[in-house]
Design a protein around this motif. Structure first.
Motif, mmCIF file in Angstrom:
data_model
loop_
_atom_site.group_PDB
_atom_site.id
_atom_site.type_symbol
_atom_site.label_atom_id
_atom_site.label_comp_id
_atom_site.label_asym_id
_atom_site.label_seq_id
_atom_site.Cartn_x
_atom_site.Cartn_y
_atom_site.Cartn_z
ATOM 1 N N SER A 86 0.513 4.022 -2.735
ATOM 2 C CA SER A 86 0.877 5.638 -2.887
ATOM 3 C C SER A 86 1.892 6.592 -2.618
ATOM 4 O O SER A 86 1.554 7.878 -3.398
ATOM 5 C CB SER A 86 0.441 5.738 -0.862
ATOM 6 N N ARG A 120 -8.349 14.078 -4.824
ATOM 7 C CA ARG A 120 -7.861 15.299 -4.447
ATOM 8 C C ARG A 120 -7.004 16.376 -5.503
ATOM 9 O O ARG A 120 -6.982 17.469 -5.825
ATOM 10 C CB ARG A 120 -6.218 15.250 -2.901
ATOM 11 N N GLN A 166 1.916 9.255 -5.976
ATOM 12 C CA GLN A 166 1.470 10.855 -5.604
ATOM 13 C C GLN A 166 2.883 11.070 -6.660
ATOM 14 O O GLN A 166 3.391 12.389 -7.487
ATOM 15 C CB GLN A 166 2.392 10.927 -4.328
ATOM 16 N N ASP A 214 1.217 -1.498 -0.056
ATOM 17 C CA ASP A 214 0.160 0.226 -0.077
ATOM 18 C C ASP A 214 0.494 1.129 0.064
ATOM 19 O O ASP A 214 0.653 2.058 -1.041
ATOM 20 C CB ASP A 214 -0.608 0.287 1.462
ATOM 21 N N ASP A 215 1.831 1.496 0.888
ATOM 22 C CA ASP A 215 3.400 2.574 1.192
ATOM 23 C C ASP A 215 3.151 2.898 -0.234
ATOM 24 O O ASP A 215 3.621 3.666 -0.917
ATOM 25 C CB ASP A 215 3.994 2.247 2.115
ATOM 26 N N TYR A 270 -7.364 0.550 -2.730
ATOM 27 C CA TYR A 270 -5.916 1.255 -2.160
ATOM 28 C C TYR A 270 -6.327 2.957 -2.099
ATOM 29 O O TYR A 270 -6.449 4.043 -3.242
ATOM 30 C CB TYR A 270 -4.555 1.805 -3.549
ATOM 31 N N PRO A 271 -7.772 3.000 -1.707
ATOM 32 C CA PRO A 271 -8.049 4.078 -1.472
ATOM 33 C C PRO A 271 -7.630 5.281 -0.708
ATOM 34 O O PRO A 271 -8.190 6.404 -0.946
ATOM 35 C CB PRO A 271 -9.667 3.557 0.131
ATOM 36 N N GLU A 272 -6.197 5.018 -0.474
ATOM 37 C CA GLU A 272 -5.349 6.602 0.145
ATOM 38 C C GLU A 272 -5.252 7.492 -1.119
ATOM 39 O O GLU A 272 -5.204 8.053 -1.311
ATOM 40 C CB GLU A 272 -4.226 5.577 1.704
ATOM 41 N N ALA A 273 -4.023 5.668 -2.174
ATOM 42 C CA ALA A 273 -3.501 6.369 -3.322
ATOM 43 C C ALA A 273 -4.881 7.006 -3.964
ATOM 44 O O ALA A 273 -4.707 8.433 -5.085
ATOM 45 C CB ALA A 273 -2.655 5.341 -3.746
ATOM 46 N N TRP A 274 -5.916 6.734 -4.265
ATOM 47 C CA TRP A 274 -6.791 6.569 -4.783
ATOM 48 C C TRP A 274 -7.385 8.342 -4.296
ATOM 49 O O TRP A 274 -7.942 9.519 -4.792
ATOM 50 C CB TRP A 274 -8.509 5.678 -4.980
ATOM 51 N N GLN A 275 -7.614 8.655 -2.984
ATOM 52 C CA GLN A 275 -7.832 9.726 -1.957
ATOM 53 C C GLN A 275 -6.611 10.853 -3.210
ATOM 54 O O GLN A 275 -7.244 11.834 -4.029
ATOM 55 C CB GLN A 275 -7.742 9.941 -1.281
ATOM 56 N N PHE A 276 -4.984 10.773 -3.414
ATOM 57 C CA PHE A 276 -4.667 11.389 -3.854
ATOM 58 C C PHE A 276 -4.824 11.836 -4.913
ATOM 59 O O PHE A 276 -4.893 13.527 -5.471
ATOM 60 C CB PHE A 276 -3.187 10.691 -3.619
#
Lengths: 206, 206
Positions: free
Chosen positions: A53, A116, A57, A49-50, A107-113
């Motif tokens: 992300s 945004r 980015q 996941d890390d 991968y919700p965190e990466a999708w959030q990037f």
């Protein structure tokens, strides 16, 4: 710990992800592909996941710089939009669309990037292109550039929406290219329309 | 119980809703507006929700017939799309956009009718127009008509989405007209583009 090493891991992961999607690639495969031990990778990244992300980015940063560079090098907005279209086509031809579906789903965190980035960067730069295009006579002057920039960005999301364009029925990249091309034709004056046609004619004869 | 009476109630409710939105209009006001007792209204409709659902179904039926009629009377797809645009403009000028926001938020059954209508009727008829337009030379032949018809229909929903186009920042009808006009320009060949420009020139000089 070296940044070179850190970047190399992202590059290796990118190569595998772009071919096969994210979900199906294991940390073992990434390590093997890089000729590195998993232990070394874990010195730089907590888990997959890390890596995902960090990679998203990085790609978004690169994308931002690239868009900026295209803007500087282009002599007008038509050239700018056509170059952006070429870049998208090139990207789509190299990347398995499953990457986007995996991102969205797992991968919700990466999708959030990504979300945004759209809201913070893409909407504004799109509106800027439209505003400049009106001055240059390539974009219809009765366009509400604020609303159209927003529409364009949300259209991207719509194209990836599995409930509207099921992945087994539509090729996600083809849908995105259709949207992009349609968007540009839709904002153009007759003068802009002609330039787009010329560009597409050249493509067909190559 | 007469159907005439039943229709009259819908017409009276429509007049009030179109002016003030749905939520804010009470059954008392509908009764007063019609010069009818509430008791009479309740002989035909269970409650206000029931009126709203019946009214939406009726309007969608009328819309379907109207679209069909426009198709028959038009000599080509440009004429057809321009007439549809005029109808939308006319509708928008008469109807308070709050009607849509109210429907979406407070009348899920009626909203469902609208959603189903889009999926069952509008997507197909849009694709049909695009296919015919390609044959007639007004619509670009490299368009994926299936994907574009779907996009167009979902775009309508996007325009009404308060999180993307906040009602206090955007006029819902203006956004919808921008989308509609952009959509038509976007699918057009140079020949179609010219006809659209002519139509808009005439509008400006009237």
């Amino acid at each position: 710990m070296s940044n070179v090493q850190k970047d190399r891991i992202l590059e290796g992961a990118e190569e595998l992800f772009f071919k096969a999607g994210i979900r199906s690639v294991t940390m073992d495969e990434i390590a093997r592909h890089l000729g590195m031990s998993k232990k070394t990778i874990y010195q730089y990244y907590r888990d997959k996941d890390d890596i995902v992300s960090a990679l998203v980015q990085k790609k978004l940063e690169e994308d931002k710089e690239e868009m900026c560079g295209i803007g500087i090098k282009s002599s007008n907005v038509m050239e700018e939009m056509i170059t952006m279209m070429k870049h998208s086509e090139d990207f789509f031809s190299r990347v398995n669309p499953i990457v986007i579906h995996d991102l969205q789903k797992y991968y919700p965190e990466a999708w959030q990037f990504f979300q945004r980035f759209k809201a913070d960067v893409v909407i504004d730069s799109m509106q800027d292109i439209l505003d400049r295009g009106i001055v240059q006579g390539y974009v219809r002057e009765d366009i509400d550039t604020k609303a159209m920039a927003r529409m364009r960005v949300w259209q991207i999301e719509l194209g990836f929406d599995n409930s509207v364009f099921p992945h087994n029925e539509f090729n996600s990249w083809k849908v995105q290219l259709q949207f992009l091309e349609h968007f540009i034709y839709g904002i153009c004056t007759a003068k802009g329309h002609e330039i787009l046609n010329q560009y597409k004619n050249i493509l067909e004869h190559n």
